[in-house]
Motif scaffolding. Sequence first.
Motif, PDB file in Angstrom:
ATOM      1  N   GLY A  66       0.515   6.789   3.576  1.00  0.00           N
ATOM      2  CA  GLY A  66       0.396   7.787   2.518  1.00  0.00           C
ATOM      3  C   GLY A  66      -0.973   7.877   1.883  1.00  0.00           C
ATOM      4  N   ILE A  67      -1.965   7.161   2.434  1.00  0.00           N
ATOM      5  CA  ILE A  67      -3.307   7.196   1.842  1.00  0.00           C
ATOM      6  C   ILE A  67      -3.960   8.561   2.053  1.00  0.00           C
ATOM      7  CG2 ILE A  67      -3.714   4.720   1.999  1.00  0.00           C
ATOM      8  CD1 ILE A  67      -5.387   5.290   4.552  1.00  0.00           C
ATOM      9  N   ALA A  68      -4.872   8.891   1.128  1.00  0.00           N
ATOM     10  CA  ALA A  68      -5.660  10.124   1.238  1.00  0.00           C
ATOM     11  C   ALA A  68      -6.931   9.893   2.046  1.00  0.00           C
ATOM     12  CB  ALA A  68      -6.020  10.635  -0.147  1.00  0.00           C
ATOM     13  N   GLY A  69      -7.277   8.629   2.275  1.00  0.00           N
ATOM     14  CA  GLY A  69      -8.484   8.311   3.029  1.00  0.00           C
ATOM     15  C   GLY A  69      -8.831   6.852   2.895  1.00  0.00           C
ATOM     16  N   VAL A  70     -10.045   6.516   3.321  1.00  0.00           N
ATOM     17  CA  VAL A  70     -10.470   5.116   3.367  1.00  0.00           C
ATOM     18  C   VAL A  70     -11.818   4.946   2.675  1.00  0.00           C
ATOM     19  CG1 VAL A  70      -9.181   4.502   5.433  1.00  0.00           C
ATOM     20  CG2 VAL A  70     -11.460   5.503   5.680  1.00  0.00           C
ATOM     21  N   ALA A  71     -11.942   3.844   1.946  1.00  0.00           N
ATOM     22  CA  ALA A  71     -13.216   3.440   1.355  1.00  0.00           C
ATOM     23  C   ALA A  71     -13.779   2.317   2.221  1.00  0.00           C
ATOM     24  CB  ALA A  71     -13.008   2.968  -0.082  1.00  0.00           C
ATOM     25  N   LEU A  82       0.831  -1.203   0.000  1.00  0.00           N
ATOM     26  CA  LEU A  82       0.000   0.000   0.000  1.00  0.00           C
ATOM     27  C   LEU A  82       0.870   1.258   0.000  1.00  0.00           C
ATOM     28  CD1 LEU A  82      -2.805   1.307   0.170  1.00  0.00           C
ATOM     29  CD2 LEU A  82      -2.654   1.091   2.675  1.00  0.00           C
ATOM     30  N   ARG A  83       1.893   1.253   0.824  1.00  0.00           N
ATOM     31  CA  ARG A  83       2.792   2.406   0.893  1.00  0.00           C
ATOM     32  C   ARG A  83       3.514   2.606  -0.451  1.00  0.00           C
ATOM     33  NH1 ARG A  83       5.710   0.875   4.870  1.00  0.00           N
ATOM     34  NH2 ARG A  83       4.563   1.908   6.529  1.00  0.00           N
ATOM     35  N   ALA A  84       3.947   1.508  -1.060  1.00  0.00           N
ATOM     36  CA  ALA A  84       4.652   1.592  -2.349  1.00  0.00           C
ATOM     37  C   ALA A  84       3.741   2.151  -3.437  1.00  0.00           C
ATOM     38  CB  ALA A  84       5.178   0.215  -2.750  1.00  0.00           C
ATOM     39  N   ILE A  85       2.482   1.753  -3.430  1.00  0.00           N
ATOM     40  CA  ILE A  85       1.525   2.283  -4.399  1.00  0.00           C
ATOM     41  C   ILE A  85       1.363   3.790  -4.196  1.00  0.00           C
ATOM     42  CG2 ILE A  85      -0.941   2.324  -5.000  1.00  0.00           C
ATOM     43  CD1 ILE A  85      -0.922  -0.749  -4.601  1.00  0.00           C
ATOM     44  N   CYS A  86       1.161   4.208  -2.953  1.00  0.00           N
ATOM     45  CA  CYS A  86       0.988   5.635  -2.660  1.00  0.00           C
ATOM     46  C   CYS A  86       2.199   6.447  -3.100  1.00  0.00           C
ATOM     47  CB  CYS A  86       0.731   5.848  -1.176  1.00  0.00           C
ATOM     48  SG  CYS A  86      -0.861   5.215  -0.598  1.00  0.00           S
ATOM     49  N   GLN A  87       3.390   5.878  -2.907  1.00  0.00           N
ATOM     50  CA  GLN A  87       4.612   6.597  -3.257  1.00  0.00           C
ATOM     51  C   GLN A  87       4.881   6.625  -4.759  1.00  0.00           C
ATOM     52  OE1 GLN A  87       7.528   4.527  -0.878  1.00  0.00           O
ATOM     53  NE2 GLN A  87       7.120   5.775   0.947  1.00  0.00           N
TER      54      GLN A  87
END
Length: 217
Positions: A180-185, A151-156
């Motif tokens: 690094g997410i902008a929020g949650v679904a 998840l962190r790698a995707i955000c970066q």
Amino acid sequence: MTFSEHNLRLYAVTDSRWAGRQTLFEQVEAALRGGATMVQLREKALGDGVLLEQARAMARLCHRYGVPLIVNDRADIAQQSGADGVHVGQEDMQARDARALLGSGMIVGVTAKTVEQALRAQEAGADYLGSGAVFGSQTKQNALPMTRETLRAICQSVSIPVAAIGGITEGNLAALADTGIAGVAVVSGIFAAEDIEAACRRLLALSDRIRNGGNAS
């Protein structure tokens, strides 16, 4: 309606299987009262006519609250209903085709489970990504959990915002801090809640805390 990463703070994804005493429309309104910042109509079992009717009603409701409505998979329904955009998975319509159909004025979200998928989606014109399943999923039984590292790698890897999805609840949201997410679904964490409005208030506060660099616990 314009889109920004703030729309991903608490992204409510519908699943009418959780509807009980309330209709889906009533549940969505409760989520909006509680602070949901974007709504996705995700009702794969509905026929085209009923889905279009639902999308039109949901778009009017969401717009009363100043919140975008996204339709899952169906760019045609999004276009016809007055919704604000579409979310497509890796097995659905190609992001590039959705963008071509909807033009630059509507929102396109794409599911990305790897860095490669994330980069492809960004190149194809996606406005945001949905990445998971971060904690497995009650909605998709075959969804494999995504590691924090992925998840962190995707955000970066991308410049567009990312919403984490998959089994997110008030009890585990804190574990997504520093990714690094902008929020949650959120699906069942909202729509299976006894008090949807109150659950959304708590989830939004937790999401904002980790987005601002704090710990949600």
